[in-house]
Scaffold this motif. Structure first.
Motif, PDB file in Angstrom:
ATOM      1  N   ALA A   1       0.834  -1.206   0.000  1.00 13.29           N
ATOM      2  CA  ALA A   1       0.000   0.000   0.000  1.00 13.29           C
ATOM      3  C   ALA A   1       0.867   1.253   0.000  1.00 13.29           C
ATOM      4  N   ARG A   2       1.934   1.239   0.785  1.00 19.04           N
ATOM      5  CA  ARG A   2       2.838   2.397   0.815  1.00 19.04           C
ATOM      6  C   ARG A   2       3.550   2.564  -0.530  1.00 19.04           C
ATOM      7  N   ALA A   3       3.964   1.448  -1.131  1.00 26.45           N
ATOM      8  CA  ALA A   3       4.624   1.508  -2.433  1.00 26.45           C
ATOM      9  C   ALA A   3       3.669   2.056  -3.490  1.00 26.45           C
ATOM     10  N   ASN A   4       2.393   1.683  -3.371  1.00 27.77           N
ATOM     11  CA  ASN A   4       1.386   2.176  -4.300  1.00 27.77           C
ATOM     12  C   ASN A   4       1.186   3.678  -4.150  1.00 27.77           C
ATOM     13  N   ARG A   5       1.201   4.159  -2.910  1.00 29.23           N
ATOM     14  CA  ARG A   5       1.068   5.596  -2.651  1.00 29.23           C
ATOM     15  C   ARG A   5       2.267   6.357  -3.188  1.00 29.23           C
ATOM     16  N   ALA A   6       3.458   5.804  -3.013  1.00 33.14           N
ATOM     17  CA  ALA A   6       4.670   6.451  -3.528  1.00 33.14           C
ATOM     18  C   ALA A   6       4.655   6.484  -5.056  1.00 33.14           C
ATOM     19  N   PHE A   7       4.167   5.401  -5.682  1.00 30.21           N
ATOM     20  CA  PHE A   7       4.032   5.384  -7.142  1.00 30.21           C
ATOM     21  C   PHE A   7       3.078   6.479  -7.599  1.00 30.21           C
ATOM     22  N   LEU A   8       1.948   6.632  -6.908  1.00 24.38           N
ATOM     23  CA  LEU A   8       0.999   7.687  -7.245  1.00 24.38           C
ATOM     24  C   LEU A   8       1.694   9.035  -7.307  1.00 24.38           C
ATOM     25  N   GLN A   9       2.505   9.333  -6.327  1.00 23.03           N
ATOM     26  CA  GLN A   9       3.161  10.628  -6.258  1.00 23.03           C
ATOM     27  C   GLN A   9       4.137  10.823  -7.415  1.00 23.03           C
ATOM     28  N   ARG A  10       4.899   9.787  -7.755  1.00 21.19           N
ATOM     29  CA  ARG A  10       5.838   9.899  -8.878  1.00 21.19           C
ATOM     30  C   ARG A  10       5.089  10.010 -10.203  1.00 21.19           C
ATOM     31  N   ALA A  11       4.002   9.250 -10.328  1.00 16.27           N
ATOM     32  CA  ALA A  11       3.226   9.292 -11.561  1.00 16.27           C
ATOM     33  C   ALA A  11       2.591  10.666 -11.765  1.00 16.27           C
ATOM     34  N   VAL A  12       2.069  11.257 -10.704  1.00 16.12           N
ATOM     35  CA  VAL A  12       1.443  12.578 -10.821  1.00 16.12           C
ATOM     36  C   VAL A  12       2.489  13.628 -11.208  1.00 16.12           C
ATOM     37  N   ARG A  13       3.665  13.534 -10.653  1.00 17.47           N
ATOM     38  CA  ARG A  13       4.730  14.465 -11.060  1.00 17.47           C
ATOM     39  C   ARG A  13       5.037  14.309 -12.547  1.00 17.47           C
ATOM     40  N   HIS A  14       5.042  13.060 -13.032  1.00 14.47           N
ATOM     41  CA  HIS A  14       5.261  12.812 -14.456  1.00 14.47           C
ATOM     42  C   HIS A  14       4.147  13.447 -15.288  1.00 14.47           C
ATOM     43  N   LEU A  15       2.908  13.343 -14.839  1.00 15.82           N
ATOM     44  CA  LEU A  15       1.790  13.946 -15.568  1.00 15.82           C
ATOM     45  C   LEU A  15       1.963  15.450 -15.686  1.00 15.82           C
ATOM     46  N   VAL A  16       2.320  16.077 -14.580  1.00 12.25           N
ATOM     47  CA  VAL A  16       2.509  17.534 -14.583  1.00 12.25           C
ATOM     48  C   VAL A  16       3.656  17.906 -15.509  1.00 12.25           C
ATOM     49  N   ASP A  17       4.739  17.155 -15.443  1.00 11.82           N
ATOM     50  CA  ASP A  17       5.885  17.421 -16.321  1.00 11.82           C
ATOM     51  C   ASP A  17       5.525  17.227 -17.787  1.00 11.82           C
TER      52      ASP A  17
END
Length: 255
Positions: free
Chosen positions: A50-66
């Protein structure tokens, strides 16, 4: 959580509150904790996943913004936790969607003074009704990212594929799809996990990597493709997992 809002049965385990428990949150009831503990007996690394999934969410959202995305729809968003989508992408229009009244009550309280963010109570299984509601909040002529983290494995095939196809259909070129999905990691004990979720608010539909990959049809999968959460563009090399991973993730763009 001390008391249940009106219309919420605290005696029926809720998958969003169970996930909150896995993240060491406080917004859960005794029934949720008991069900979550049953899952932990079968899959002891579920909290880490669950924590790894949350961390992935954060990296993925940064990629979307970029990538220039300025509209994000977080489907099946769950209860508010640290590192929410709107905190990672403050420049984006963010809409959280969940069918659970508890999620929406907590979300609205949290976001009452937050600009450019909405929470929408809707069921993604009724995708056309959802899109009608989103039409007042999202400009579908512009790129939009749909986040489907830990949600598709609660939807059977006959519903899941048409939902994803409909979201792709209404999305403009340059839109993105982000998925995290549980896999059948331990066939010997999976039936026990299925039984726990069958008694909760949503049954579990585990899929193989090939079956998960099929959801990205019509999209271009970003590097490194369909991988374990900790392997998707980590800030530092991930720790060895010794085969205990319970899901795959991917980020893709509509050409």
């Amino acid at each position: 959580m001390d008391s249940a809002p009106e219309g919420v049965d605290p005696n029926v385990p809720n998958v969003a509150r169970m996930y909150d428990y896995f993240l060491d949150g406080k917004d859960n009831f005794a029934a949720d904790r008991a069900a979550a503990e049953q899952i932990l007996k079968v899959f002891p690394n579920t909290k880490e996943a669950a924590r790894a999934n949350r961390a992935f969410l954060q990296r993925a959202v940064r990629h979307l913004v970029d990538s220039g995305v300025r509209q994000i729809v977080d489907l099946g968003a769950g209860l508010p936790t640290q590192g929410n989508t709107h905190e990672i992408a403050p420049e984006a229009r963010v809409v959280y969607v969940d069918y659970d009244s508890v999620v929406c009550v907590h979300g609205r309280a949290l976001l009452a003074r937050t600009d450019n963010v909405d929470i929408l109570q809707a069921d993604i299984r009724e995708v056309d009704a959802l899109l009608d509601k989103l039409g007042a909040l999202i400009d579908f002529d512009q790129p939009v990212a749909f986040l489907m983290l830990a949600i598709l494995h609660f939807i059977p095939d006959e519903q899941a594929h048409p939902i994803v196809a409909r979201l792709r259909e209404v999305s403009a070129p340059g839109s993105h799809l982000v998925i995290s999905h549980a896999i059948d990691a331990r066939p010997d004990t999976t039936p026990q996990a299925l039984e726990v979720y069958n008694q909760a608010t949503a049954a579990l539909s585990l899929r193989t990597d090939k079956e998960i990959l099929a959801f990205f049809e019509g999209y271009e999968l970003a590097d490194p493709g369909l991988v374990f959460p900790q392997d998707w563009r980590p800030a530092e090399p991930p720790a060895l997992t010794n085969g205990t991973d319970v899901g795959y993730v991917g980020v893709a763009r509509k050409p």
